[in-house]
Scaffold this active site. Structure first.
Site, mmCIF file in Angstrom:
data_model
loop_
_atom_site.group_PDB
_atom_site.id
_atom_site.type_symbol
_atom_site.label_atom_id
_atom_site.label_comp_id
_atom_site.label_asym_id
_atom_site.label_seq_id
_atom_site.Cartn_x
_atom_site.Cartn_y
_atom_site.Cartn_z
ATOM 1 N N ALA A 58 -93.097 -4.874 73.787
ATOM 2 C CA ALA A 58 -92.173 -5.563 74.689
ATOM 3 C C ALA A 58 -92.774 -5.556 76.088
ATOM 4 O O ALA A 58 -92.546 -4.645 76.880
ATOM 5 C CB ALA A 58 -90.817 -4.857 74.672
ATOM 6 N N GLU A 59 -93.566 -6.593 76.379
ATOM 7 C CA GLU A 59 -94.353 -6.589 77.618
ATOM 8 C C GLU A 59 -93.501 -6.567 78.875
ATOM 9 O O GLU A 59 -93.837 -5.893 79.850
ATOM 10 C CB GLU A 59 -95.312 -7.786 77.646
ATOM 11 N N HIS A 128 -106.697 -15.022 72.859
ATOM 12 C CA HIS A 128 -107.356 -13.755 73.181
ATOM 13 C C HIS A 128 -108.521 -14.041 74.118
ATOM 14 O O HIS A 128 -109.570 -13.421 74.030
ATOM 15 C CB HIS A 128 -107.873 -13.059 71.917
#
Ligand SMILES: Cc1ncc(C[n+]2csc(CCOP(=O)(O)OP(=O)(O)O)c2C)c(N)n1
Ligand SMILES: [Mg+2]
Lengths: 327, 334
Positions: A58-59, A128
């Protein structure tokens, strides 16, 4: 002194700062077992679970809870596993961390560090590979550092952790293990906001940061060898606040400026550098302020050939240098 | 803080404390009204206030230890700020964006409460971003071995924000000393509760995060206080978080820029006005012989005098030095 990779240098800085100041702690996804890049390896064994803490996935709350912990006497170093996944935390970083000090008229402050691997060139695909520095460099109240070398990583991460403001610490993932460099065992810091002249030159100033510093140095060596072009290379190291004086002084000497960055061209941080040079060094210029960056496609396509086509590399930079030098 | 009380049903509060609770509630109501009035007079560009929420706010904050426990408020929490020790003067200086405002020196909108001494953390406007901060504060409390509790407030609309869910989950995992207070006034601006959540009681969500949730009558200050006191005890004893949902009603438009007649009937508002927390608690004080009508009148007069003096002071106070807008982007190091 030993030769180290950048990921080892990051780990050393975290370790030393945790040892030096018991208020420092690390939190993030998978950090307990060392993290996916192994930057926090060994920290849990030495400092315990409370100081090297696995969080839920949960950034926003990794950053939000870091902000809270910093208000209550701790110095959190949050790891966001990939920069591409920091976007859910944008609100916490921009609305909260960056604005808290200002909006409270200096009453509250938020000494957090947010570390995250960024950058392309590792077949990471569109999720990414992203460069995120321009988003955050745009925001007053944040400091933004881009590192791509072991020596800088250690010295700047220590400065970031000790800084009383929120600091975004962006580590180029392609530089994590691709080369080694001498890194002193002793404590040292590198000041935030100070660029480094990596190569002296007289024909043009090349301003860059992150992994592009390495590529630009390769390009500068190549053009010196074949065409005798003398390029001064400046690594900004910090994009916010950035070292305008160092850049302007060099451009006033060389009369030409080439800016190299990995991010998309439009609105990338190099655009700000270009604007500043155009405004403050106009009288000294004898060629167009030029940028080399990735074209405006989502960074970066997965296939090696697509990626290679899109990203700047030493050959493309050398080409840009020759073109500008011909002016 | 369990005191012996001879008043039945008073949740252990003494007669003086009960009168103090009424005083804070009335003060909150009247500061809100004053800010709206100053706004209508063109003196403050914006007002957001909490008339109707007094029981939910004062009832929870009265269970906290000011200056020790932490409050992460939202824009409606005038009653929380005043109960913890901010003054009408503080709030009116903020309303008029005066240099002296301890909230922000004129930088933040009004009702973005802040006091370092009282541990009321400066708030922002994105709904519910303060909730993870409470969790981080509580995490630090726990890691540092302190018995400080963090209490965070948000509305029924705020309860839908991802940050709240992430934060509750984090708090549950680490069993943190944090209390989530949802002031459910059944509207998020014009969006009714039925379009905000598929459950009637938002407190059931706590179960999904591994800690207790309670729904209380948010217009009954003693019921709210009782729930909050229990939650504070749990948190202080290391037993983890609690979610308190206080069901209430906003008696005024969302802000000074809102016209609530577009989305709710006057009859509905009137119904709730009759059930308002001040009406109810005033009657309770009389019925239980805690204060006579005259004594209640005296309490109210004292509050009004304080607000009048604060208004006068704030209006005369200087605005910020324009050039000061450049300061405090970063911590200024000597
Ligand atoms: C993230 C975000 N979205 C939208 C808004 C605009 N906004 C301000 S208050 C509000 C309604 C909030 O309702 P609720 O949480 O129930 O609190 P209440 O005002 O009813 O007390 C909205 C939509 C905002 N401030 N932040
Ligand atoms: Mg609401």
């Amino acid at each position: 002194m030993a030769e180290k990779t950048m990921v080892e240098a990051v780990r050393d800085a975290l370790h030393d700062e945790m040892k030096r100041d018991e208020r420092v702690f690390v939190l993030g996804e998978d950090v307990g077992r060392g993290g996916v890049f192994r930057a926090t390896e060994g920290l849990r064994d030495e400092f315990g679970e409370d100081r090297c803490m696995d969080t839920p996935l949960a950034e926003a709350t990794i950053v939000g809870a870091s902000i809270g912990a910093s208000l209550n006497g701790l110095l959190p170093v949050a790891e966001i596993q990939f920069a591409d996944f920091i976007h859910p935390a944008f609100d916490q970083i921009v609305s909260e961390a960056a604005r808290l000090h200002y909006r409270s008229n200096g009453a509250w402050s938020c000494p957090i560090t947010v570390r995250t691997p960024y950058g392309a060139g590792v077949h990471g695909g569109p999720y990414h590979s992203q460069s995120i520095e321009a988003f955050y460099a745009h925001v007053p109240g944040l400091k933004v550092i881009c590192v791509a070398s072991p020596y800088d990583a250690k010295g700047l991460l220590k400065s970031a952790i000790r800084d009383p403001n929120p600091v975004m610490f962006l580590e180029h993932k392609k530089a994590y293990r691709s080369f080694r460099e001498e890194v002193p065992d002793e404590d040292y810091t590198i000041p935030i906001g100070v660029a480094e002249r990596k190569r002296e030159g007289s024909d043009m100033t090349l301003v860059t940061y992150g992994l592009m510093t390495r590529y630009s140095l390769e390009a500068a060596a190549a053009v010196q060898g074949d065409g005798g072009i003398s390029v001064e290379v400046i690594d900004l190291r910090t994009v916010s606040p950035w070292d305008k004086e160092c850049v302007l002084e060099s451009v006033r000497k060389t009369g030409k400026a080439l800016i190299v960055y990995e991010d998309n061209l439009t609105g990338g941080f190099g655009a700000e550098v270009a604007a500043t040079i155009a405004e403050d060094a106009f009288d000294f210029l004898d060629g167009p302020v030029t940028r080399i960056a990735s074209p405006d496609v989502p960074l970066a396509p997965y296939s090696g050939v697509l990626e290679e086509f899109i990203l700047p590399n030493p050959e493309k930079i050398a080409e840009g240098i020759r073109k500008l030098a011909a002016y | 803080m369990v005191s012996v009380s001879d008043v039945p049903g008073a949740q252990g509060l003494s007669r003086d404390q009960l009168r103090e609770v009424y005083f804070k509630m009335f003060l909150a109501r009247s500061v809100g009204e004053r800010e709206r009035m100053l706004n209508r007079m063109g003196k403050g560009p914006f007002a957001v206030t909490g008339e109707g929420h007094e029981a939910a706010q004062v009832g929870t904050a009265y269970a906290m230890t000011p200056g020790k426990d932490w409050a992460l408020t939202y824009y409606r929490d005038i009653g929380v700020a005043l109960t913890l020790g901010m003054t009408p003067r503080d709030l009116l200086l903020a309303h008029l964006a005066r240099a002296e405002s301890i909230e922000s020196g004129g930088r933040n909108m009004p009702s973005h409460f802040s006091s370092v001494d009282l541990r009321i953390v400066s708030g922002s406007a994105p709904v519910a971003t303060q909730v993870p901060h409470a969790v981080g504060i509580a995490l630090a409390s726990k890691l540092r071995g302190l018995d400080e509790v963090a209490v965070t407030y948000f509305g029924d609309g705020g309860a839908s924000v991802g940050d709240v869910h992430e934060a509750m989950n984090f708090a549950g995992v680490h069993s943190l000393p944090v209390i989530f207070v949802c002031e459910n006034n059944q509207y998020a601006i014009s969006v009714p509760a039925s379009k905000q959540a598929a459950v009637t009681d938002l407190s059931v969500r706590a179960q999904g995060y591994g800690f207790p949730g309670v729904t209380v009558d948010g217009n009954d200050v003693l019921a709210v206080y009782s729930a909050a006191r229990e939650a504070v005890e749990r948190a202080r004893n290391g037993d983890g978080p609690t979610f308190i949902e206080a069901k209430t009603y906003r008696l005024v438009p969302h802000t000074s820029d809102d016209d609530d007649s577009r989305y709710r009937s006057r009859e509905e508002v009137e119904e709730w006005r009759k059930k308002g927390p001040l009406v109810r608690f005033g009657a309770w004080l009389e019925e239980n012989g805690v204060a006579t009508k005259d004594e209640i009148g005296e309490i109210e007069a004292k509050a009004m005098a304080e607000i009048d003096a604060a208004t006068e002071y704030a209006e005369a106070a200087p605005t910020p030095d324009p050039a000061s807008a450049m300061r405090h982007v970063f911590v200024e190091e000597e």
